[in-house]
Design a protein around this motif. Sequence first.
Motif, PDB file in Angstrom:
ATOM      1  N   LYS A 252       0.814  -1.196  -0.010  1.00  0.00           N
ATOM      2  CA  LYS A 252      -0.220   0.135   0.080  1.00  0.00           C
ATOM      3  C   LYS A 252       0.901   1.097  -0.085  1.00  0.00           C
ATOM      4  O   LYS A 252       1.339   1.744  -1.086  1.00  0.00           O
ATOM      5  N   ALA A 253       1.194   1.906   1.265  1.00  0.00           N
ATOM      6  CA  ALA A 253       1.662   3.280   0.939  1.00  0.00           C
ATOM      7  C   ALA A 253       3.336   3.046   0.832  1.00  0.00           C
ATOM      8  O   ALA A 253       3.843   4.051   0.566  1.00  0.00           O
ATOM      9  N   LEU A 254       3.650   1.706   0.749  1.00  0.00           N
ATOM     10  CA  LEU A 254       5.163   1.812   0.469  1.00  0.00           C
ATOM     11  C   LEU A 254       5.870   2.509  -0.789  1.00  0.00           C
ATOM     12  O   LEU A 254       6.793   3.262  -0.986  1.00  0.00           O
ATOM     13  N   GLY A 255       5.054   2.606  -1.904  1.00  0.00           N
ATOM     14  CA  GLY A 255       5.216   3.138  -3.089  1.00  0.00           C
ATOM     15  C   GLY A 255       4.345   4.405  -3.344  1.00  0.00           C
ATOM     16  O   GLY A 255       4.623   4.998  -4.395  1.00  0.00           O
ATOM     17  N   CYS A 256       3.530   4.621  -2.502  1.00  0.00           N
ATOM     18  CA  CYS A 256       2.484   5.615  -2.457  1.00  0.00           C
ATOM     19  C   CYS A 256       1.876   5.711  -3.983  1.00  0.00           C
ATOM     20  O   CYS A 256       2.054   7.003  -4.534  1.00  0.00           O
ATOM     21  N   GLY A 257       1.602   4.637  -4.611  1.00  0.00           N
ATOM     22  CA  GLY A 257       0.852   4.899  -5.807  1.00  0.00           C
ATOM     23  C   GLY A 257       1.604   3.905  -6.894  1.00  0.00           C
ATOM     24  O   GLY A 257       0.975   3.590  -7.791  1.00  0.00           O
ATOM     25  N   VAL A 258       3.089   3.878  -6.875  1.00  0.00           N
ATOM     26  CA  VAL A 258       3.546   2.795  -7.526  1.00  0.00           C
ATOM     27  C   VAL A 258       3.477   1.633  -7.221  1.00  0.00           C
ATOM     28  O   VAL A 258       3.659   1.351  -6.063  1.00  0.00           O
ATOM     29  N   PRO A 259       3.072   0.605  -8.053  1.00  0.00           N
ATOM     30  CA  PRO A 259       2.771  -0.548  -7.607  1.00  0.00           C
ATOM     31  C   PRO A 259       3.894  -1.315  -6.692  1.00  0.00           C
ATOM     32  O   PRO A 259       4.834  -1.896  -7.513  1.00  0.00           O
ATOM     33  N   VAL A 260       3.938  -1.447  -5.475  1.00  0.00           N
ATOM     34  CA  VAL A 260       5.024  -2.271  -5.211  1.00  0.00           C
ATOM     35  C   VAL A 260       4.828  -2.783  -3.554  1.00  0.00           C
ATOM     36  O   VAL A 260       4.027  -1.788  -2.878  1.00  0.00           O
ATOM     37  N   GLY A 261       5.248  -3.873  -3.327  1.00  0.00           N
ATOM     38  CA  GLY A 261       5.114  -4.446  -2.140  1.00  0.00           C
ATOM     39  C   GLY A 261       6.446  -4.873  -1.637  1.00  0.00           C
ATOM     40  O   GLY A 261       7.319  -4.839  -2.617  1.00  0.00           O
ATOM     41  N   ALA A 262       6.627  -5.464  -0.560  1.00  0.00           N
ATOM     42  CA  ALA A 262       7.608  -6.463  -0.030  1.00  0.00           C
ATOM     43  C   ALA A 262       7.147  -7.599   0.837  1.00  0.00           C
ATOM     44  O   ALA A 262       6.338  -7.229   1.607  1.00  0.00           O
ATOM     45  N   PHE A 263       7.994  -8.344   0.842  1.00  0.00           N
ATOM     46  CA  PHE A 263       7.973  -9.316   2.204  1.00  0.00           C
ATOM     47  C   PHE A 263       9.445  -9.414   2.846  1.00  0.00           C
ATOM     48  O   PHE A 263      10.311  -9.476   1.922  1.00  0.00           O
ATOM     49  N   LEU A 264       9.359  -9.402   3.897  1.00  0.00           N
ATOM     50  CA  LEU A 264      10.642  -9.179   4.836  1.00  0.00           C
ATOM     51  C   LEU A 264      10.707 -10.300   5.809  1.00  0.00           C
ATOM     52  O   LEU A 264       9.830 -10.886   6.430  1.00  0.00           O
ATOM     53  N   MET A 265      12.093 -10.849   6.153  1.00  0.00           N
ATOM     54  CA  MET A 265      12.331 -11.775   7.114  1.00  0.00           C
ATOM     55  C   MET A 265      13.523 -11.329   7.912  1.00  0.00           C
ATOM     56  O   MET A 265      14.340 -10.690   7.622  1.00  0.00           O
ATOM     57  N   THR A 266      13.474 -12.188   8.967  1.00  0.00           N
ATOM     58  CA  THR A 266      14.861 -12.222   9.818  1.00  0.00           C
ATOM     59  C   THR A 266      15.774 -12.869   9.187  1.00  0.00           C
ATOM     60  O   THR A 266      15.573 -13.799   8.184  1.00  0.00           O
ATOM     61  N   GLU A 267      17.044 -12.797   9.507  1.00  0.00           N
ATOM     62  CA  GLU A 267      18.406 -13.441   9.030  1.00  0.00           C
ATOM     63  C   GLU A 267      17.962 -14.909   9.312  1.00  0.00           C
ATOM     64  O   GLU A 267      18.160 -15.819   8.455  1.00  0.00           O
ATOM     65  N   LYS A 268      17.421 -15.401  10.291  1.00  0.00           N
ATOM     66  CA  LYS A 268      17.044 -16.884  10.598  1.00  0.00           C
ATOM     67  C   LYS A 268      16.331 -17.454   9.441  1.00  0.00           C
ATOM     68  O   LYS A 268      16.523 -18.671   8.907  1.00  0.00           O
ATOM     69  N   VAL A 269      15.448 -16.737   9.155  1.00  0.00           N
ATOM     70  CA  VAL A 269      14.272 -17.345   8.228  1.00  0.00           C
ATOM     71  C   VAL A 269      15.196 -17.054   6.763  1.00  0.00           C
ATOM     72  O   VAL A 269      15.194 -17.960   5.741  1.00  0.00           O
ATOM     73  N   GLY A 270      15.735 -16.082   6.553  1.00  0.00           N
ATOM     74  CA  GLY A 270      16.400 -15.717   5.304  1.00  0.00           C
ATOM     75  C   GLY A 270      17.373 -16.875   4.875  1.00  0.00           C
ATOM     76  O   GLY A 270      17.471 -16.991   3.794  1.00  0.00           O
ATOM     77  N   THR A 271      18.160 -17.344   5.773  1.00  0.00           N
ATOM     78  CA  THR A 271      19.157 -18.306   5.515  1.00  0.00           C
ATOM     79  C   THR A 271      18.490 -19.747   5.681  1.00  0.00           C
ATOM     80  O   THR A 271      19.282 -20.741   5.277  1.00  0.00           O
ATOM     81  N   HIS A 272      17.306 -19.923   5.887  1.00  0.00           N
ATOM     82  CA  HIS A 272      16.567 -21.319   5.837  1.00  0.00           C
ATOM     83  C   HIS A 272      15.404 -21.176   5.364  1.00  0.00           C
ATOM     84  O   HIS A 272      14.322 -21.836   5.773  1.00  0.00           O
ATOM     85  N   SER A 273      15.439 -20.554   4.188  1.00  0.00           N
ATOM     86  CA  SER A 273      14.180 -20.842   3.407  1.00  0.00           C
ATOM     87  C   SER A 273      14.215 -20.676   1.994  1.00  0.00           C
ATOM     88  O   SER A 273      14.619 -21.654   1.337  1.00  0.00           O
ATOM     89  N   LEU A 274      13.977 -19.710   1.288  1.00  0.00           N
ATOM     90  CA  LEU A 274      14.114 -19.488  -0.061  1.00  0.00           C
ATOM     91  C   LEU A 274      15.316 -19.253  -0.571  1.00  0.00           C
ATOM     92  O   LEU A 274      15.990 -18.456  -0.110  1.00  0.00           O
ATOM     93  N   VAL A 275      15.579 -20.103  -1.647  1.00  0.00           N
ATOM     94  CA  VAL A 275      16.883 -19.889  -2.168  1.00  0.00           C
ATOM     95  C   VAL A 275      16.610 -19.777  -3.732  1.00  0.00           C
ATOM     96  O   VAL A 275      15.585 -19.802  -4.378  1.00  0.00           O
ATOM     97  N   SER A 276      17.770 -19.303  -4.506  1.00  0.00           N
ATOM     98  CA  SER A 276      17.622 -19.126  -5.852  1.00  0.00           C
ATOM     99  C   SER A 276      16.916 -20.485  -6.742  1.00  0.00           C
ATOM    100  O   SER A 276      17.272 -21.325  -6.332  1.00  0.00           O
ATOM    101  N   GLY A 277      16.009 -19.799  -7.503  1.00  0.00           N
ATOM    102  CA  GLY A 277      15.155 -20.744  -8.052  1.00  0.00           C
ATOM    103  C   GLY A 277      13.832 -20.888  -7.545  1.00  0.00           C
ATOM    104  O   GLY A 277      12.921 -21.455  -8.087  1.00  0.00           O
TER     105      GLY A 277
END
Length: 394
Positions: A252-277
């Motif tokens: 929503k307000a992240l881009g104030c009208g330019v369509p953009v969102g994000a999901f963010l995670m802690t390092e713990k999840v970042g290093t133990h979840s989604l990888v390239s591909g």
Amino acid sequence: MSMQQYIEEAEKALLHTYNRYQVVLDRGDGVYLYDIDGKRYLDFCAGIAVFALGYNNKKYNDALKAQIDKLIHTSNYYYNVPAIEAAGKLKKVSGMDRVFFTNSGAEAVEGAIKAARKYAYLKDGATDHEIIAMEHSFHGRTMGALSVTGNPKYREAFEPGIGNIRFAEMNDFDSVMRQVTDKTCAILFETVQGEGGIYPAREEFLKRVRALCNERDILLILDEIQCGMGRSGFMYAWQKYGVKPDIMTTAKALGCGVPVGAFLMTEKVGTHSLVSGDHGSTYGGNPLAGAAVNAVFDLYEENHVLENVNRVGAYLEETLDALAQKYEFIVERRGLGLMQGLVFDRPVGGVITKALDRGLILINAGANIIRFVPPLVISRENVDEMVEILESCL
Ligand SMILES: *Cc1c(COP(=O)(O)O)cnc(C)c1O
């Protein structure tokens, strides 16, 4: 063409998935919108909690124009400076560690679900993990996001959803406990429920869910798509409670009208979840979106947006509380900062239509609740102006 002719054209061409208000909007300036006949509207909707900075903000527009002249898109096979800077700013304000940019809120929720499932999969190799979501929640219209949306009316015709979703009641820890199994991989909710009727999570609920998640290595996912980006008076509403999610979504307000969102995670999840591909997006985090996010964060600081939310939000709260006192058909006021709901004992559709006619844009959240999600730069005078029109419509 007249407004009526445009509306007729629209109804011939656009798929009718919205019962739109009978107005064609043309331009915006500050907290006001203008229709194609030049009529002015005070905007307490902000494109559904999107346009936080107010319309026609020169610095925001200039930043976008400069990026358009430079580079609008390049694929995620390459690095680009605006996205790198935007990710850094997002990390700084959230205290999270890893960012994936999407094009919408629903896609951010999809990514959060995938990250949580992968995290659990890496632990035990199983593919039957469960997610607990809340009744009355809203997470978007794509199949995954819809499957965790706690409104059966939105889901029914599109079943089956992604499966293994269980629903609990927001702010009722026992109801969460009743849904927990040894398959639970994530608990997901909005820190302040938006579409479902402006229900803030209670501090005790959040803290108990956090403790439960810690104890069982379940991931806490907070959806901050509507309540985030300063609307609650904190950059992210969970910061008010001293409880940190493992994964969060923002849009929503992240881009104030330019369509953009994000999901963010802690390092713990970042290093133990989604990888390239595992995940991707053609547009996600392209230079134009990155430039928008950068401009938004810079202007939040420059315009002291959080301070304004706290100041004017308190005034809006007071003002709405007074209305709830004054009229017996208004049951209560709920919300945080500049995300407020006024609960009526009857449908509010008539009031909203009348207000539009009198130059005030409001939206509902459920049939009986008027939702106030104005640009975050509104003033106390704007609140007074809003209330004057609103009262004339009651
Ligand atoms: C709006 C919203 C979404 C969906 O975002 P879209 O950009 O419409 O896909 C998800 N969660 C919450 C809490 C929202 O308010």
